[in-house]
Scaffold this motif. Structure first.
Motif, PDB file in Angstrom:
ATOM      1  N   LYS A  30      14.471  -3.546   0.555  1.00  0.00           N
ATOM      2  CA  LYS A  30      14.666  -2.407  -0.340  1.00  0.00           C
ATOM      3  C   LYS A  30      14.320  -2.772  -1.784  1.00  0.00           C
ATOM      4  N   GLY A  31      14.101  -4.046  -2.055  1.00  0.00           N
ATOM      5  CA  GLY A  31      13.685  -4.501  -3.379  1.00  0.00           C
ATOM      6  C   GLY A  31      12.203  -4.281  -3.649  1.00  0.00           C
ATOM      7  N   ILE A  32      11.469  -3.842  -2.623  1.00  0.00           N
ATOM      8  CA  ILE A  32      10.041  -3.563  -2.771  1.00  0.00           C
ATOM      9  C   ILE A  32       9.813  -2.102  -2.387  1.00  0.00           C
ATOM     10  N   ALA A  33       9.432  -1.286  -3.368  1.00  0.00           N
ATOM     11  CA  ALA A  33       9.217   0.139  -3.121  1.00  0.00           C
ATOM     12  C   ALA A  33       7.848   0.404  -2.513  1.00  0.00           C
ATOM     13  N   ARG A  34       6.872  -0.321  -3.007  1.00  0.00           N
ATOM     14  CA  ARG A  34       5.513  -0.146  -2.478  1.00  0.00           C
ATOM     15  C   ARG A  34       4.735  -1.430  -2.669  1.00  0.00           C
ATOM     16  N   LEU A  35       3.646  -1.514  -1.931  1.00  0.00           N
ATOM     17  CA  LEU A  35       2.828  -2.713  -1.940  1.00  0.00           C
ATOM     18  C   LEU A  35       1.365  -2.304  -1.999  1.00  0.00           C
ATOM     19  N   GLU A  36       0.599  -2.986  -2.804  1.00  0.00           N
ATOM     20  CA  GLU A  36      -0.854  -2.799  -2.825  1.00  0.00           C
ATOM     21  C   GLU A  36      -1.494  -4.081  -2.319  1.00  0.00           C
ATOM     22  N   TRP A  37      -2.391  -3.942  -1.365  1.00  0.00           N
ATOM     23  CA  TRP A  37      -3.068  -5.094  -0.769  1.00  0.00           C
ATOM     24  C   TRP A  37      -4.547  -5.043  -1.104  1.00  0.00           C
ATOM     25  N   THR A  38      -5.115  -6.188  -1.463  1.00  0.00           N
ATOM     26  CA  THR A  38      -6.559  -6.287  -1.643  1.00  0.00           C
ATOM     27  C   THR A  38      -7.045  -7.539  -0.923  1.00  0.00           C
ATOM     28  N   GLY A  39      -8.272  -7.478  -0.449  1.00  0.00           N
ATOM     29  CA  GLY A  39      -8.875  -8.634   0.207  1.00  0.00           C
ATOM     30  C   GLY A  39      -8.504  -8.736   1.668  1.00  0.00           C
ATOM     31  N   PRO A  40      -8.850  -9.877   2.271  1.00  0.00           N
ATOM     32  CA  PRO A  40      -8.605 -10.059   3.710  1.00  0.00           C
ATOM     33  C   PRO A  40      -7.119 -10.210   4.020  1.00  0.00           C
ATOM     34  N   LYS A  41      -6.741  -9.940   5.241  1.00  0.00           N
ATOM     35  CA  LYS A  41      -5.355 -10.137   5.703  1.00  0.00           C
ATOM     36  C   LYS A  41      -5.225 -11.579   6.170  1.00  0.00           C
ATOM     37  N   ASP A  42      -5.561 -12.475   5.275  1.00  0.00           N
ATOM     38  CA  ASP A  42      -5.662 -13.901   5.578  1.00  0.00           C
ATOM     39  C   ASP A  42      -5.746 -14.630   4.237  1.00  0.00           C
ATOM     40  N   VAL A  43      -6.171 -15.864   4.254  1.00  0.00           N
ATOM     41  CA  VAL A  43      -6.355 -16.614   3.013  1.00  0.00           C
ATOM     42  C   VAL A  43      -7.317 -15.839   2.109  1.00  0.00           C
ATOM     43  N   GLY A  44      -6.935 -15.682   0.856  1.00  0.00           N
ATOM     44  CA  GLY A  44      -7.748 -14.927  -0.095  1.00  0.00           C
ATOM     45  C   GLY A  44      -7.236 -13.521  -0.320  1.00  0.00           C
ATOM     46  N   GLY A  45      -6.334 -13.058   0.546  1.00  0.00           N
ATOM     47  CA  GLY A  45      -5.735 -11.743   0.338  1.00  0.00           C
ATOM     48  C   GLY A  45      -4.754 -11.793  -0.828  1.00  0.00           C
ATOM     49  N   GLN A  46      -4.532 -10.640  -1.430  1.00  0.00           N
ATOM     50  CA  GLN A  46      -3.589 -10.565  -2.549  1.00  0.00           C
ATOM     51  C   GLN A  46      -2.724  -9.328  -2.379  1.00  0.00           C
ATOM     52  N   ARG A  47      -1.435  -9.491  -2.680  1.00  0.00           N
ATOM     53  CA  ARG A  47      -0.548  -8.337  -2.654  1.00  0.00           C
ATOM     54  C   ARG A  47       0.198  -8.248  -3.981  1.00  0.00           C
ATOM     55  N   VAL A  48       0.422  -7.014  -4.382  1.00  0.00           N
ATOM     56  CA  VAL A  48       1.241  -6.735  -5.554  1.00  0.00           C
ATOM     57  C   VAL A  48       2.409  -5.904  -5.045  1.00  0.00           C
ATOM     58  N   CYS A  49       3.611  -6.408  -5.249  1.00  0.00           N
ATOM     59  CA  CYS A  49       4.830  -5.757  -4.782  1.00  0.00           C
ATOM     60  C   CYS A  49       5.534  -5.131  -5.985  1.00  0.00           C
ATOM     61  N   TYR A  50       5.827  -3.833  -5.885  1.00  0.00           N
ATOM     62  CA  TYR A  50       6.446  -3.102  -6.986  1.00  0.00           C
ATOM     63  C   TYR A  50       7.915  -2.835  -6.704  1.00  0.00           C
ATOM     64  N   ALA A  51       8.737  -2.980  -7.739  1.00  0.00           N
ATOM     65  CA  ALA A  51      10.172  -2.712  -7.641  1.00  0.00           C
ATOM     66  C   ALA A  51      10.408  -1.212  -7.508  1.00  0.00           C
ATOM     67  N   PRO A  52      11.559  -0.826  -6.964  1.00  0.00           N
ATOM     68  CA  PRO A  52      11.868   0.600  -6.799  1.00  0.00           C
ATOM     69  C   PRO A  52      11.829   1.399  -8.108  1.00  0.00           C
ATOM     70  N   ASP A  53      12.153   0.769  -9.231  1.00  0.00           N
ATOM     71  CA  ASP A  53      12.131   1.480 -10.512  1.00  0.00           C
ATOM     72  C   ASP A  53      10.731   1.548 -11.127  1.00  0.00           C
ATOM     73  N   ASN A  54       9.747   0.968 -10.439  1.00  0.00           N
ATOM     74  CA  ASN A  54       8.352   0.898 -10.889  1.00  0.00           C
ATOM     75  C   ASN A  54       8.183   0.152 -12.212  1.00  0.00           C
ATOM     76  N   GLN A  55       9.221  -0.552 -12.664  1.00  0.00           N
ATOM     77  CA  GLN A  55       9.149  -1.312 -13.906  1.00  0.00           C
ATOM     78  C   GLN A  55       8.702  -2.745 -13.630  1.00  0.00           C
ATOM     79  N   GLY A  56       9.180  -3.329 -12.568  1.00  0.00           N
ATOM     80  CA  GLY A  56       8.854  -4.713 -12.262  1.00  0.00           C
ATOM     81  C   GLY A  56       7.877  -4.824 -11.106  1.00  0.00           C
ATOM     82  N   PHE A  57       7.196  -5.944 -11.062  1.00  0.00           N
ATOM     83  CA  PHE A  57       6.285  -6.230  -9.954  1.00  0.00           C
ATOM     84  C   PHE A  57       6.076  -7.731  -9.891  1.00  0.00           C
ATOM     85  N   PHE A  58       5.575  -8.189  -8.755  1.00  0.00           N
ATOM     86  CA  PHE A  58       5.117  -9.564  -8.668  1.00  0.00           C
ATOM     87  C   PHE A  58       3.832  -9.583  -7.860  1.00  0.00           C
TER      88      PHE A  58
END
Length: 176
Positions: free
Chosen positions: A60-88
């Motif tokens: 529940k700490g991750i509201a949405r996720l954006e994925w780019t690249g392969p679903k393997d080595v080289g892939g990247q994800r950005v995880c957004y907090a529910p308040d849309n203020q924080g991300f990693f």
């Protein structure tokens, strides 16, 4: 008497073998390790945990996720907090279905320098497995928003929730 000795020898051998698989699953130089034994096969648990682009379904700490690249080595994800203020932001740096493991570096959004985390699912036999999460990092970066203890408290809470949800789904899949 011979049967009791044989059973005892077998039990000692199994415990000895399992202790070595735990050592191999965990990194001796990890700064933080989380483990959980699961009453489900390693294959069932891995089937759920390997879905790197669906982790928002387990926390529940991750509201949405954006994925780019392969679903393997080289892939990247950005995880957004529910308040849309924080991300990693994370880069997948290692991945193996055969070894049931993947690693990701956290490159932005946490107060830790050089953080690389690894998920691993270890087969314990007898329809049991162990989820192992390890984290290696260089240093915590002091900041006014969060202490080191608060950050690792957040990590512990997130891991407990996420692993609990992964286990629940793996057990549902095992029943199918």
């Amino acid at each position: 008497m011979k049967i009791k000795k044989s059973i005892f020898s077998l039990a000692v051998t199994v415990v000895f073998a399992l202790s070595f698989s735990n050592v191999e699953a965990q990194s001796a130089d990890a700064n933080k390790t989380y483990t959980k034994v699961v009453d489900a096969s390693a294959d069932k648990v891995w089937t759920v945990l390997r879905k790197m682009d669906e982790i928002q379904n387990y926390s529940k700490g991750i509201a949405r996720l954006e994925w780019t690249g392969p679903k393997d080595v080289g892939g990247q994800r950005v995880c957004y907090a529910p308040d849309n203020q924080g991300f990693f932001k994370e880069n997948i740096v290692d991945y193996s279905d055969a070894n049931r493991t993947y690693s990701y570096s956290v490159i932005e959004g946490v107060p830790i320098k050089g953080m690389v985390n690894t998920w691993n699912v270890v087969d314990l036999g007898y329809n049991k497995s162990m989820i192992v999460w390890t984290s290696k990092f260089d240093e915590f970066m002091e900041n006014p928003q969060m202490t080191k203890e608060q950050f690792f408290g957040f990590i512990d809470q997130s891991l407990n929730e996420m692993v609990g949800n992964v286990i629940a789904e793996a057990k549902m899949e095992a029943k199918m």
